[in-house]
Motif scaffolding. Structure first.
Motif, mmCIF file in Angstrom:
data_model
loop_
_atom_site.group_PDB
_atom_site.id
_atom_site.type_symbol
_atom_site.label_atom_id
_atom_site.label_comp_id
_atom_site.label_asym_id
_atom_site.label_seq_id
_atom_site.Cartn_x
_atom_site.Cartn_y
_atom_site.Cartn_z
ATOM 1 N N ARG A 158 -14.853 5.025 -35.426
ATOM 2 C CA ARG A 158 -13.548 5.410 -34.909
ATOM 3 C C ARG A 158 -12.432 4.903 -35.834
ATOM 4 N N LEU A 195 -10.779 9.958 -29.367
ATOM 5 C CA LEU A 195 -9.857 9.700 -28.265
ATOM 6 C C LEU A 195 -8.447 9.441 -28.796
ATOM 7 N N GLY A 196 -7.505 10.214 -28.292
ATOM 8 C CA GLY A 196 -6.120 10.035 -28.715
ATOM 9 C C GLY A 196 -5.697 10.954 -29.838
ATOM 10 N N ASN A 252 -12.140 3.333 -19.138
ATOM 11 C CA ASN A 252 -11.643 2.069 -19.678
ATOM 12 C C ASN A 252 -10.147 2.197 -19.935
ATOM 13 N N TYR A 262 -8.146 12.629 -21.187
ATOM 14 C CA TYR A 262 -7.472 11.354 -20.990
ATOM 15 C C TYR A 262 -7.683 10.838 -19.568
ATOM 16 N N ASN A 294 -13.926 -6.500 -26.755
ATOM 17 C CA ASN A 294 -14.555 -5.738 -25.669
ATOM 18 C C ASN A 294 -14.855 -4.313 -26.093
ATOM 19 N N GLN A 335 -16.480 11.936 -28.103
ATOM 20 C CA GLN A 335 -15.261 11.872 -27.282
ATOM 21 C C GLN A 335 -14.529 10.560 -27.519
ATOM 22 N N ALA A 341 -5.823 3.631 -27.501
ATOM 23 C CA ALA A 341 -5.976 4.884 -28.247
ATOM 24 C C ALA A 341 -4.668 5.669 -28.257
ATOM 25 N N ALA A 372 -13.414 -1.736 -26.753
ATOM 26 C CA ALA A 372 -12.394 -0.713 -26.549
ATOM 27 C C ALA A 372 -12.943 0.701 -26.555
ATOM 28 N N LEU A 373 -14.115 0.883 -25.962
ATOM 29 C CA LEU A 373 -14.640 2.238 -25.800
ATOM 30 C C LEU A 373 -14.583 2.603 -24.324
ATOM 31 N N ALA A 374 -14.418 3.891 -24.048
ATOM 32 C CA ALA A 374 -14.515 4.354 -22.664
ATOM 33 C C ALA A 374 -15.990 4.630 -22.394
ATOM 34 N N ASP A 375 -16.581 3.816 -21.528
ATOM 35 C CA ASP A 375 -18.032 3.849 -21.298
ATOM 36 C C ASP A 375 -18.563 5.195 -20.834
ATOM 37 N N ASN A 376 -17.706 5.938 -20.125
ATOM 38 C CA ASN A 376 -18.206 7.174 -19.519
ATOM 39 C C ASN A 376 -18.138 8.360 -20.471
ATOM 40 N N LEU A 377 -17.499 8.181 -21.619
ATOM 41 C CA LEU A 377 -17.401 9.287 -22.577
ATOM 42 C C LEU A 377 -18.498 9.148 -23.634
ATOM 43 N N PRO A 430 -23.286 9.215 -22.602
ATOM 44 C CA PRO A 430 -22.118 8.333 -22.532
ATOM 45 C C PRO A 430 -22.410 7.045 -23.292
#
Lengths: 275, 421
Positions: free
Chosen positions: A165, A112-113, B297, B290, A97, A108, B304, A99-104, A149
């Motif tokens: 990443r 991440l992390g 997500n 964060y 899936n 970013q 992460a 593993a990305l944050a769609d809104n960033l 995004p």
């Protein structure tokens, strides 16, 4: 370990999984499987749904813990109990899936992390964007949408971000779960080119897929699993689609490659397959 | 027009909201015969919006992480009661009346208890896995009940003199001179931020917006600050109050020195401070990044290495702290603490946040949007009250506006179309 690509015999494997067992409530999901991966090599892990390939790989990426067996990274036994341990051993997983944050945006997500911060502890977005441009440009020179995004990106571009990443984490072993699922023809080719490039950079890549064609085109060797057991490990160039289909469906090594079947491999047509 | 805004890198949603607000203001001004856009009404509007605006800032972060907090009004109620008892019943036993430390201790007690209440709810959501809707719905009942228990229903009054300055009012402003100082600092900060950001981007050879856009943006922001301060300074104290102040300073009243400006009300200053701090937190810190990552997500955030459970507790704790600030503002404004304080505030807060463009699906939202959303809600309410519209009709209108706002947002903007989010 099986004798494999002659080109690899002079190198040590990047990662080895030896005699891995894992069962869930009495069901043996992975039953004594051993696989290995060398630098600059793409290895496919094939099998039907439920063959145990995803479970096996999740042991390596830290999502599951094996009941018994060893994981050896660079010749040393490694304890991998969670995703962080895997990362400490330079093993990165790119999940199906994505593993990305769609809104960033891309930068970013890349950082991440483990964001860059300035001397006051504030995020240094400009420095992160700079590094992101550098890494992504190397992977995919056409990548332009740095401030959108990632939901606005195409599947292939998102895959580039996910791979970038992993590279930023200095991954040496890359586990890709169905990397071409849900991608178009052009995008699939793009991911293929990415994988070739990573291979030249000396990474070891494990491709998990149930799509024979993707894996056939990209990989050097194939580990085939059925019912939690390793059917065998074969060099991709020595087998045909039909050979591999036979391995997947019947759980049987092709006749002319029987000598390649290693420890933990089911050499003969196994009983379950005949039932 | 769209291309122009894109070049200026202005959030289109923000422009839409500003236009809506302007239409509401001009509409009410025309309908009321010029009584809406007056220094006096703007001043009152800013004070009335303050309590909801402060909580809305925290609610943005809650909703961005895909949660909801239905208990903020009840938490405000219980905290107002606790702070009322602390300053009026407990502290006077140790300190003299209106001791300068009374309001400080009171506020600190409120902030700590607010943080604790928020943490408890956050623990239940994050670690026990109970949906936030349920936890805070329970919280709504629990804390409203607790508010009654603090004094068995007795309203606490009078409050500490210094504490009541937090609610605005005649003395709860910083006056003309300090208002100009604040404006000067704000404008200097706006210019500095613009220059610094541009230099930074140029040093990495990133694309920057055209210089005219840079000037226009900065000028608009600085202009808004100036207009706000000029307006608030144009609202003068009533003659009687001015006389009293001059008397206390030992100055004889004359025709000229009787004109004393209100300036920026303290609650507005608090809102500005909270909004600036939280905007920096949201945009420039790991914590904020964060929060948005979790909203976008949660699985990816977890993978992460983000501790999603702990973040959940932190976000709810922050909401509790902001409830304490709001409780101080609203009880100070009413000069008493009653156990029904903050009733239905949760709905006003959520409405403000949603009108301000925060997506209930999570991952998207801005603090400044929520502030304008709160101002839109309060403007509607005040405007209708000014026109003598029935309270029942007021609720109907505000309810419809909320639904309309979310609908138009869905209709006109694709999700995540906002480049600045």
């Amino acid at each position: 370990m099986p004798e494999t690509n002659n080109s690899n015999t002079d190198k040590n494997p990047l990662v080895e999984m030896r005699d891995i067992h894992i069962s869930f409530g009495g069901v043996k999901a992975v039953d004594g499987v051993s696989i290995d991966l060398y630098p600059g090599e793409v290895v496919g892990v094939l099998g039907h749904n439920g063959a145990g390939k995803s479970t096996l790989i999740k042991v390596l990426s830290g999502a599951y813990q094996a009941d018994s067996g060893q994981i050896i990274v660079d010749g040393r036994e490694a304890k991998i109990e969670n995703a962080r341990d895997a990362r400490d051993n330079n093993i990165e997983t790119i999940y199906q899936n994505l593993a990305l944050a769609d809104n960033l945006d891309a930068a970013q997500n890349l950082f991440l992390g483990r964001e860059f911060t300035d001397k006051f502890g504030f995020l240094d977005d400009a420095a992160m964007e700079h590094k992101a441009r550098e890494v992504l440009h190397r992977l995919n020179p056409n990548f332009k949408k740095f401030t959108s995004p990632v939901s606005a990106l195409s599947g292939g571009q998102r895959q580039s971000v996910a791979i970038a990443r992993a590279l930023l984490f200095e991954a040496r072993v890359l586990i890709m779960d169905e990397p071409c699922a849900a991608l178009g023809v052009h995008e699939t080719r793009m991911v293929g080119e990415l994988i070739d490039q990573l291979k030249r950079d000396g990474l070891g890549i494990l491709l998990i897929s149930h799509d024979l064609h993707d894996v056939f085109d990209l990989s050097d060797r194939l580990h085939v699993m059925k019912n939690g057991k390793l059917v065998g490990t074969v060099p991709t160039k020595d087998v045909t689609h039909d050979d591999v289909l036979g391995m997947i469906i019947l759980g049987k090594m092709p006749e002319h490659l029987m000598h390649l079947a290693g420890p933990g491999a089911t050499n003969a047509p196994n009983k379950e397959a005949l039932q | 027009m769209t291309r122009l805004l894109a070049k200026m890198e202005v959030d289109r949603r923000l422009v839409g909201l500003a236009v809506v607000l302007l239409i509401i203001w001009i509409g009410f001004d025309l309908a009321s015969g010029g009584r809406f856009i007056t220094p006096r009404n703007i001043f009152n509007l800013s004070v009335q919006t303050a309590s909801v605006a402060v909580m809305a800032c925290g609610m943005v972060l809650i909703i961005v992480t895909r949660h909801i907090d239905l208990s903020v009004g009840a938490i405000l109620g219980v905290l107002a009661m606790i702070m009322g008892v602390v300053q009026s019943d407990i502290l006077p036993q140790f300190l003299e009346y209106n001791h300068p430390m009374t309001w400080v201790i009171t506020l600190i007690v409120g902030l700590i208890i607010g943080g604790a209440i928020g943490s408890i709810q956050g623990l239940a959501v994050g670690y026990l896995g109970v949906p936030a809707f349920i936890v805070t719905l329970g919280g709504l009942l629990v804390w409203r009940g607790a508010a009654w228990w603090v004094t068995q229903g007795r309203t606490v009054a009078p409050l500490d003199h210094n504490f009541m300055l937090l609610g605005g009012g005649i003395e709860g402003t910083i006056g003309a001179t300090w208002s100009w100082v604040v404006a000067a600092i704000a404008i200097a900060a706006i210019i500095y931020a613009a220059i610094k950001d541009r230099r930074r981007r140029l040093s990495f050879e990133f694309p920057v917006k055209p210089i005219w856009a840079e000037y226009t943006n900065t000028a608009i922001k600085a202009g808004l600050v100036l207009i706000a301060v000029i307006t608030l300074n144009a609202y003068h104290l009533p003659e009687r109050a001015a006389e009293r102040i001059l008397e206390s300073r030992g100055i004889a009243a004359t025709a000229e020195n009787l004109v004393i400006s209100h300036g920026i009300p303290i609650p507005l200053l608090i809102v500005a401070l909270v909004a600036i701090v939280l905007t920096i937190v949201a945009k420039r810190t790991r914590f904020g990044r964060y929060v948005f990552a979790i909203g976008g997500n949660p699985q990816a955030a977890e993978l992460a290495g983000i501790n999603v459970k702990r973040m959940t507790v932190a976000v709810f704790a922050l909401m509790g702290v902001l409830c304490a600030i709001s409780a101080a503002i609203s009880s100070a404004r009413l000069q008493s603490a009653g156990n029904d304080l903050g009733t239905l505030d949760e709905l006003r807060v959520i409405a403000a946040v949603v009108i301000g463009g925060t997506s209930l699906a999570g991952g998207l939202g801005t603090i400044y949007g929520a502030l304008i959303g709160a101002l839109v809600m309060q403007s509607l309410q005040s405007g209708m009250a000014l026109l003598g519209v029935d309270t029942s009709l007021q609720s109907i209108v505000i309810g419809l506006v909320l639904v309309l706002a979310v609908f138009s947002d869905k209709y006109f903007h694709r999700r995540y179309s906002d480049p600045t989010a």
